[in-house]
Design an enzyme around this catalytic site. Structure first.
Site, PDB file in Angstrom:
ATOM      1  N   GLY A  12       0.837  -1.203   0.000  1.00  0.00           N
ATOM      2  CA  GLY A  12       0.000   0.000   0.000  1.00  0.00           C
ATOM      3  C   GLY A  12       0.868   1.248   0.000  1.00  0.00           C
ATOM      4  O   GLY A  12       1.916   1.268   0.640  1.00  0.00           O
ATOM      5  N   GLY A 116       6.462  -2.262   3.722  1.00  0.00           N
ATOM      6  CA  GLY A 116       6.143  -2.716   5.071  1.00  0.00           C
ATOM      7  C   GLY A 116       6.634  -4.134   5.329  1.00  0.00           C
ATOM      8  O   GLY A 116       7.566  -4.612   4.654  1.00  0.00           O
ATOM      9  N   ILE A 140       1.815   3.466   6.757  1.00  0.00           N
ATOM     10  CA  ILE A 140       1.079   4.367   7.661  1.00  0.00           C
ATOM     11  C   ILE A 140       0.780   3.648   8.974  1.00  0.00           C
ATOM     12  O   ILE A 140       0.505   4.282   9.974  1.00  0.00           O
ATOM     13  CB  ILE A 140      -0.229   4.894   7.023  1.00  0.00           C
ATOM     14  CG1 ILE A 140      -1.214   3.755   6.731  1.00  0.00           C
ATOM     15  CG2 ILE A 140       0.062   5.723   5.793  1.00  0.00           C
ATOM     16  CD1 ILE A 140      -2.646   4.239   6.511  1.00  0.00           C
ATOM     17  N   ASP A 141       0.841   2.312   8.963  1.00  0.00           N
ATOM     18  CA  ASP A 141       0.440   1.547  10.160  1.00  0.00           C
ATOM     19  C   ASP A 141       1.481   1.594  11.283  1.00  0.00           C
ATOM     20  O   ASP A 141       1.175   1.243  12.418  1.00  0.00           O
ATOM     21  CB  ASP A 141       0.203   0.074   9.791  1.00  0.00           C
ATOM     22  CG  ASP A 141      -0.855  -0.096   8.721  1.00  0.00           C
ATOM     23  OD1 ASP A 141      -1.653   0.828   8.534  1.00  0.00           O
ATOM     24  OD2 ASP A 141      -0.869  -1.157   8.056  1.00  0.00           O
ATOM     25  N   ARG A 176     -24.148  14.069  19.942  1.00  0.00           N
ATOM     26  CA  ARG A 176     -24.029  12.711  19.394  1.00  0.00           C
ATOM     27  C   ARG A 176     -22.751  12.034  19.849  1.00  0.00           C
ATOM     28  O   ARG A 176     -21.793  12.701  20.264  1.00  0.00           O
ATOM     29  CB  ARG A 176     -23.963  12.769  17.856  1.00  0.00           C
ATOM     30  CG  ARG A 176     -25.283  12.976  17.204  1.00  0.00           C
ATOM     31  CD  ARG A 176     -25.082  13.157  15.707  1.00  0.00           C
ATOM     32  NE  ARG A 176     -26.380  13.156  15.045  1.00  0.00           N
ATOM     33  CZ  ARG A 176     -26.580  13.552  13.794  1.00  0.00           C
ATOM     34  NH1 ARG A 176     -25.559  13.980  13.080  1.00  0.00           N
ATOM     35  NH2 ARG A 176     -27.779  13.506  13.273  1.00  0.00           N
ATOM     36  N   MET A 183      -7.331   3.331   9.981  1.00  0.00           N
ATOM     37  CA  MET A 183      -6.572   2.161   9.510  1.00  0.00           C
ATOM     38  C   MET A 183      -5.541   1.718  10.551  1.00  0.00           C
ATOM     39  O   MET A 183      -5.504   2.235  11.658  1.00  0.00           O
ATOM     40  CB  MET A 183      -5.894   2.473   8.184  1.00  0.00           C
ATOM     41  CG  MET A 183      -6.844   2.506   7.012  1.00  0.00           C
ATOM     42  SD  MET A 183      -5.950   2.827   5.480  1.00  0.00           S
ATOM     43  CE  MET A 183      -7.186   2.364   4.278  1.00  0.00           C
ATOM     44  N   GLY A 184      -4.688   0.795  10.162  1.00  0.00           N
ATOM     45  CA  GLY A 184      -3.637   0.329  11.067  1.00  0.00           C
ATOM     46  C   GLY A 184      -3.492  -1.176  11.127  1.00  0.00           C
ATOM     47  O   GLY A 184      -2.582  -1.685  11.784  1.00  0.00           O
ATOM     48  N   ARG A 185      -4.402  -1.878  10.483  1.00  0.00           N
ATOM     49  CA  ARG A 185      -4.429  -3.342  10.507  1.00  0.00           C
ATOM     50  C   ARG A 185      -4.349  -3.864  11.937  1.00  0.00           C
ATOM     51  O   ARG A 185      -5.170  -3.483  12.754  1.00  0.00           O
ATOM     52  CB  ARG A 185      -3.319  -3.920   9.618  1.00  0.00           C
ATOM     53  CG  ARG A 185      -3.583  -3.629   8.153  1.00  0.00           C
ATOM     54  CD  ARG A 185      -2.908  -4.585   7.234  1.00  0.00           C
ATOM     55  NE  ARG A 185      -3.368  -5.941   7.408  1.00  0.00           N
ATOM     56  CZ  ARG A 185      -4.455  -6.445   6.846  1.00  0.00           C
ATOM     57  NH1 ARG A 185      -5.212  -5.713   6.078  1.00  0.00           N
ATOM     58  NH2 ARG A 185      -4.785  -7.703   7.053  1.00  0.00           N
ATOM     59  N   GLN A 290      -6.160   8.703   4.537  1.00  0.00           N
ATOM     60  CA  GLN A 290      -5.054   8.610   5.502  1.00  0.00           C
ATOM     61  C   GLN A 290      -3.719   8.351   4.831  1.00  0.00           C
ATOM     62  O   GLN A 290      -2.662   8.622   5.387  1.00  0.00           O
ATOM     63  CB  GLN A 290      -5.300   7.452   6.488  1.00  0.00           C
ATOM     64  CG  GLN A 290      -6.324   7.749   7.540  1.00  0.00           C
ATOM     65  CD  GLN A 290      -6.863   6.487   8.185  1.00  0.00           C
ATOM     66  OE1 GLN A 290      -6.480   6.129   9.270  1.00  0.00           O
ATOM     67  NE2 GLN A 290      -7.776   5.805   7.494  1.00  0.00           N
TER      68      GLN A 290
END
Ligand code: F6P
Length: 379
Positions: A12, A116, A140-141, A176, A183-185, A290
């Site tokens: 990704g 990654g 990004i994770d 509310r 994300m981040g898995r 993101q």
């Protein structure tokens, strides 16, 4: 002495990829080294599809540009590559030797693998076949082993933080509960750090299976002090104490690959909250914004330093390593260490149960800080 090097960007995309490419090319040029880029990650290596990179033409004006100028491919495992045979049946083949031959034919002395855990697993597998590899930790994770921060992560956290800021005003106006799925898995870094940066009330991360009663308690506590709104950040890999992760789609790309697309936990959390508290709840899935677009200044500098350091390592003849940033210093660690116990060549390329990823540890300062300031972590 390295004379010709090549870069590939795989998995990704992440903000900062182009800044790393630019830094490698510029450092290579400073040292009289030629630089090439394989198109679309390991796929380009397999098809011997590459371009010359130089700062006069394609490798300049890149610092602020998101994505990757040489393209990327997700879920390409050249050690277990999905092909269709003459009978139209799916057949998995180990095509890594074709890649090794391509590198030999092209005269590449060193291959930079920007990616990654999956990308670095293949990089390590290539290093065992005699290829000089240097990995650069992208995602990004922020979940690559042996390094404190991956490039792209800071940008993702900044975008998630801005989203939380925006959700705050609408949550407050409407009374509310606003849920933000990030994300981040299987690692909760983005959720945890953006929750702290954005002043969220609840952060649910994969490393701490959550108890919905604790979340409800937090929302009710806030109600009692006149706060009729709550911000909940949920990592896509978060799961309830007695439940499973929420899978959006199962893929069939072959063993050892990331065959699970996560997503949907935000909706579940928002529905449960609405049912249990009576507060109107809405979910926002932040998704691909993101990882798209321009990198933060921090990521530009980090990426530039990673790229320059990668080329320095090549000049020093240090191969089969990942460039790292640990405790404020750039260095390197063997790719063998990065894959951890995931040692079988070609078997598991990344983002799988066997992957060696860096998760949030319970003694991390971020966890302590979140608890200190009253962020509910669902436990
Ligand atoms: O690993 C980066 C990441 O953006 C994850 O946070 C997310 O789960 C995944 O990639 C999505 O990947 P894809 O591009 O396959 O949809």
């Amino acid at each position: 002495m390295v004379k010709r090097v090549a870069i590939l960007t795989n998995g990704g995309d992440a903000p900062g990829l182009n800044a790393v490419i630019r830094a490698i090319v510029k450092t290579a040029e400073t040292n009289g080294v030629e630089c090439y880029g394989f198109i679309e990650g390991y796929k380009g290596l397999l098809n011997n599809n590459y371009v010359k990179l130089d700062s006069k033409t394609n490798a300049s004006g890149l610092l602020h540009r998101g994505g990757t100028i040489i393209g990327t491919s997700n879920n390409t495992n050249v050690f277990n590559y999905k092909t269709i045979n003459e009978n139209g049946e799916v057949e998995y083949k180990d095509l890594s030797d074709v890649c090794v031959q391509n590198l030999k034919d092209d005269g590449i002395d060193c291959l930079f693998t920007l990616g990654g855990d999956g990308t670095q697993k293949s990089s390590r597998d290539f290093s065992l076949k005699g290829v000089n590899c240097i990995g650069v930790p992208k995602t990004i994770d922020n979940d690559v082993a042996d390094t404190d921060i991956t490039f792209g992560y800071n940008t993702a956290v900044s975008i998630a933080t801005e989203a939380i800021d925006r959700l705050h005003t609408t949550a407050e106006s409407h009374h509310r509960v606003m849920v933000l799925e990030v994300m981040g898995r299987y690692a909760g870094w983005i959720a945890l750090e953006s929750a702290i940066a954005g002043g969220a009330d609840v952060a649910l991360i994969p490393e701490i299976p959550y108890d919905m009663n604790k979340v409800v308690e937090k929302i009710n506590e806030r109600k009692q002090i006149g706060k009729n709104f709550t911000i909940v950040v949920v990592s896509e890999g978060a799961k309830p104490k007695d439940g499973e992760i929420t899978v959006k789609k199962k893929l069939d790309d072959g063993s050892g690959l990331d065959n699970i697309r996560l997503g949907g936990i935000g909706d579940k959390v928002a529905n449960d909250i609405e049912e249990l508290t009576g507060f109107t709840s809405r979910n926002t899935v932040l998704g691909y914004v993101q990882r798209g677009g321009t990198p933060t200044a921090f990521d530009r500098v980090l990426s530039t330093q990673y790229g320059a350091k990668a080329m320095e390592l090549a000049m020093d003849g240090i191969f089969n390593v990942l460039v790292t940033y640990k405790e404020g210093k750039f260095g390197s660690v063997s790719l063998e260490s990065v894959v951890g116990k995931n040692t079988v060549v070609g078997a598991a390329s990344g983002n799988t149960a066997e992957s060696n990823i860096r998760k949030v540890q319970m003694d991390d300062r971020l966890i302590k800080t979140a608890r200190d300031i009253g962020i509910c972590l669902g436990d």
